[in-house]
Design a protein around this motif. Structure first.
Motif, PDB file in Angstrom:
ATOM      1  N   LEU A  59       0.845  -1.191   0.000  1.00 49.11           N
ATOM      2  CA  LEU A  59       0.000   0.000   0.000  1.00 49.11           C
ATOM      3  C   LEU A  59       0.881   1.243   0.000  1.00 49.11           C
ATOM      4  O   LEU A  59       1.967   1.239   0.600  1.00 49.11           O
ATOM      5  N   ASP A  60       0.419   2.290  -0.643  1.00 43.87           N
ATOM      6  CA  ASP A  60       1.100   3.582  -0.593  1.00 43.87           C
ATOM      7  C   ASP A  60       0.698   4.256   0.718  1.00 43.87           C
ATOM      8  O   ASP A  60      -0.465   4.604   0.915  1.00 43.87           O
ATOM      9  N   ARG A  66       5.792   3.635  -0.350  1.00 48.68           N
ATOM     10  CA  ARG A  66       5.177   2.318  -0.538  1.00 48.68           C
ATOM     11  C   ARG A  66       5.634   1.389   0.587  1.00 48.68           C
ATOM     12  O   ARG A  66       6.830   1.286   0.886  1.00 48.68           O
ATOM     13  N   VAL A  67       4.664   0.706   1.214  1.00 48.91           N
ATOM     14  CA  VAL A  67       4.942  -0.125   2.389  1.00 48.91           C
ATOM     15  C   VAL A  67       4.269  -1.478   2.211  1.00 48.91           C
ATOM     16  O   VAL A  67       3.158  -1.564   1.688  1.00 48.91           O
ATOM     17  N   SER A  96      12.040   1.084  -4.567  1.00 50.66           N
ATOM     18  CA  SER A  96      11.534   1.185  -5.936  1.00 50.66           C
ATOM     19  C   SER A  96      12.143   0.136  -6.858  1.00 50.66           C
ATOM     20  O   SER A  96      11.555  -0.202  -7.879  1.00 50.66           O
ATOM     21  N   ASP A  97      13.302  -0.432  -6.490  1.00 46.66           N
ATOM     22  CA  ASP A  97      13.927  -1.453  -7.341  1.00 46.66           C
ATOM     23  C   ASP A  97      13.523  -2.872  -6.973  1.00 46.66           C
ATOM     24  O   ASP A  97      13.997  -3.819  -7.569  1.00 46.66           O
TER      25      ASP A  97
END
Length: 100
Positions: A59-60, A66-67, A96-97
C-alpha cells in the motif's frame, strides 16, 4: 486472594519464553499512521473466510512511501460466539527497485 493465578502469566514476551525481544521486530510499523494500517487491513479478504493464517499487502502509505504490511488472522471468543479479524504485526518499506 485476588487473581494471582491469572497474574502469574502476565509477563513481557521476552521473559515468558526466555528469549530476548528482537529490536525492530515490527519494522517501521510504529511510524505508520493508523489510517494506512486500517486501509491495509481493508484490502485483505474477510478473516472469517480466509484460508491463510498470514497475509501480506502492499500500500502507498503517504509520507512513508510504498509499504508492505504483514497481517495475521486472530480469533476472539465470547461465550459461544467467535469473531475473526486481521492484526497487522509488521511493516516494511518497499524500495523502488524491488520486484513486486
Amino acid at each position: 486472594m485476588g487473581n494471582s493465578r491469572l497474574a502469574a502469566n502476565c509477563q513481557l514476551p521476552g521473559q515468558a519464553t526466555g528469549k530476548p525481544v528482537l529490536a525492530g521486530a515490527n519494522g517501521i510499523l510504529g511510524r505508520i499512521q493508523g489510517q494506512y494500517v486500517a486501509a491495509a487491513t481493508n484490502l485483505l479478504p474477510p478473516a472469517a473466510t480466509a484460508t491463510d493464517a498470514r497475509m501480506e499487502v502492499d500500500l502507498d502509505a503517504g509520507p512513508d512511501g510504498r509499504v508492505r504490511f504483514f497481517a495475521e488472522k486472530k480469533q476472539v471468543k465470547h461465550h459461544r460466539h467467535s469473531h475473526y479479524f486481521w492484526a497487522v504485526y509488521r511493516a516494511e518499506p518497499i524500495r523502488s527497485d524491488d520486484p513486486i
